[in-house]
Enzyme design. Structure first.
Site, PDB file in Angstrom:
ATOM      1  N   PRO A 176      25.543 -63.999  42.263  1.00 42.70           N
ATOM      2  CA  PRO A 176      24.079 -63.984  42.359  1.00 42.70           C
ATOM      3  C   PRO A 176      23.600 -63.294  43.630  1.00 42.70           C
ATOM      4  O   PRO A 176      24.215 -63.422  44.685  1.00 42.70           O
ATOM      5  CB  PRO A 176      23.711 -65.475  42.402  1.00 42.70           C
ATOM      6  CG  PRO A 176      24.934 -66.175  42.885  1.00 42.70           C
ATOM      7  CD  PRO A 176      26.117 -65.292  42.635  1.00 42.70           C
TER       8      PRO A 176
ATOM      9  N   CYS B 147       2.587 -40.569  51.245  1.00 45.52           N
ATOM     10  CA  CYS B 147       1.906 -39.521  50.483  1.00 45.52           C
ATOM     11  C   CYS B 147       2.458 -39.400  49.069  1.00 45.52           C
ATOM     12  O   CYS B 147       3.054 -38.384  48.704  1.00 45.52           O
ATOM     13  CB  CYS B 147       2.030 -38.203  51.227  1.00 45.52           C
ATOM     14  SG  CYS B 147       1.266 -38.343  52.835  1.00 45.52           S
TER      15      CYS B 147
END
Ligand code: LLP
Length: 419
Positions: free
Chosen positions: A275, A343
């Site tokens: 996990p 951007c």
């Protein structure tokens, strides 16, 4: 369950106001809770108590050395996918005998490093890789312990990018070819077959796909046994999915154990689980500061100082992360896009999210960011990677300094003809 809770109107990390931590460490900032991390690891340990098991934390979710040290002290093993992750795990003190190594593209140097470290086993994904491991082990005069990663062709019902267990995926060996591959592995001189590995995907929020995949793998283990190939380690891959939006009825490690133990309890395996997300995901938040507000064609934008370079999950998987104010307020409700300074139009944390109208310099917490947050971060757009803080009770510790501009050019050089 996690330890980022409001007291009055203020968000706390365990017993420390988030605002106080930000005053010291700035933003964007990852904050982790010691208690949540340990509780989530222990939930697996307790769930499978009574059956031989190794919980191998998947380092890809988060490899901060301080968090790894905590898990090492709790007794965790490690699932690694590169020489770098193996280095992190060993450095944190995780014993090599509790480390498994997966991934479709291990290099010969990485294989050599892992063999010399004497890890528990390699999870192998192709016959070419088997040949490479046999070759390197032969050169080092050792036997390489291996499991084959079989692909059980089970749908994990999760995002296509994080689903791995279907025939069409690059991962593993098709289960109907597994016997052939196992006989090949068994015939190699420098390889010792010790296990079976499967991993069908991540953020799986039901136990059924785990059970279905396991059933197929157990049929394979029985056929192998009848051919004289004894499997010692049954590695069932990653763990459970987690709540990202306060979902309350998701299965916990105890439910997973209840679902799969009836299937494996008559076998003499050591069970391995890898996990990542369910141990560290809700143990971490990303705190960011509101820089600007902008209204455009009836759309509200909240521009924050964290970007997709810090947490790419919303951009890459359209993943939902809850966003909470560090100080609650009763301002008017807006439906805003929470976006970063990068951007790219894909640089967002939320779209049309209902929230109390934030103001300049407000702090927002992006929740459930402990897994695949910092570990997937980058320097895109010349941005320094965030700092990381660990909170334990009333104390907090900076466990990774914020990068500086000089870190961004570390290792680069200007050729002589340009000087
Ligand atoms: N074992 C193997 C072989 C894996 O490939 C993975 C995850 C794990 C264990 C850990 O799975 P978990 O317990 O965390 O579900 N970046 C994506 C997740 C990619 C998962 C890749 N493999 C995300 O942010 O959702």
């Amino acid at each position: 369950m996690h330890d980022f809770i409001y007291r009055k109107s203020e968000l706390y990390a365990e017993d420390v106001p988030v605002r106080k931590i930000v005053e010291k460490a700035g933003t964007p900032l990852y904050i982790y809770s010691y208690n949540t991390l340990v509780r989530h690891y222990s939930a697996y340990k307790e769930a499978f108590d009574g059956y031989p098991n190794i919980i191998c934390f998947a380092l890809k979710a988060n490899s901060n050395p301080a968090l790894l040290k905590i898990l090492a002290k709790e007794g965790s093993g490690a699932d690694v996918v590169s020489g770098g992750e193996l280095f992190f795990a060993l450095k944190a003190g995780i014993p090599a005998k509790n480390i498994v190594y997966a991934g479709v593209g291990k290099t010969e140097q990485e294989i050599e490093y892992a063999l010399k470290s004497r890890i528990l086993m390699f999870n192998i994904e192709s016959s070419d890789e088997l040949a490479a491991i046999d070759k390197v082990a032969g050169r080092l005069k050792v036997k390489a312990p291996i499991a084959l990663r079989v692909n059980p062709d089970i749908s994990a019902s999760t995002h296509p990018y994080i689903s791995t267990g279907l025939k069409k995926h690059k991962f593993g060996i098709p289960i109907n070819k597994a016997l052939e591959y196992y006989s090949l592995a068994n015939s190699l001189r420098n390889v010792e077959v010790v296990g079976i590995h499967k991993h069908i995907g991540s953020q799986i929020t039901r136990t059924t796909p785990f059970v279905d995949a396991l059933k197929k793998v157990l049929v394979l283990a029985d056929s192998l046994k009848s051919r004289g190939i004894e499997i010692r380690y049954l590695d069932m891959g990653g763990g459970l999915g987690i709540p990202y939006n306060n979902e309350e009825d998701l299965p916990k490690p105890g439910d997973l154990a209840k679902a799969i133990m009836p299937l494996i309890k008559l076998h003499n395996f050591t069970l391995i689980i890898e996990p990542g997300r369910s141990i560290v995901g809700n143990a971490g938040i990303l705190v960011t500061k509101v820089l600007y507000l902008k209204k455009h064609l009836r759309k509200e934008f909240v521009i924050v100082d964290a970007g997709m370079n810090d947490l790419i999950r919303p951009s890459l998987y359209d993943a939902y992360h809850h966003i909470q104010p560090v100080k609650k307020n009763a301002r008017r409700i807006v439906y805003a896009d929470v976006v970063g300074p990068i951007c790219e139009s894909g640089d967002f944390f939320a779209k049309g999210r209902k929230m109390n109208s934030p103001r300049h310099e407000d702090l927002l917490a992006v929740m459930s960011a402990g897994a695949y947050g910092f570990s997937m971060s980058s320097n895109y757009n010349g941005r320094k990677k965030a700092a990381e803080v660990l909170v334990k009770g009333k104390e907090f510790f900076v466990v990774r300094e914020r990068e500086e501009y000089k870190d961004l050019i570390k290792g680069t050089s200007i050729p002589g003809f340009l000087k």
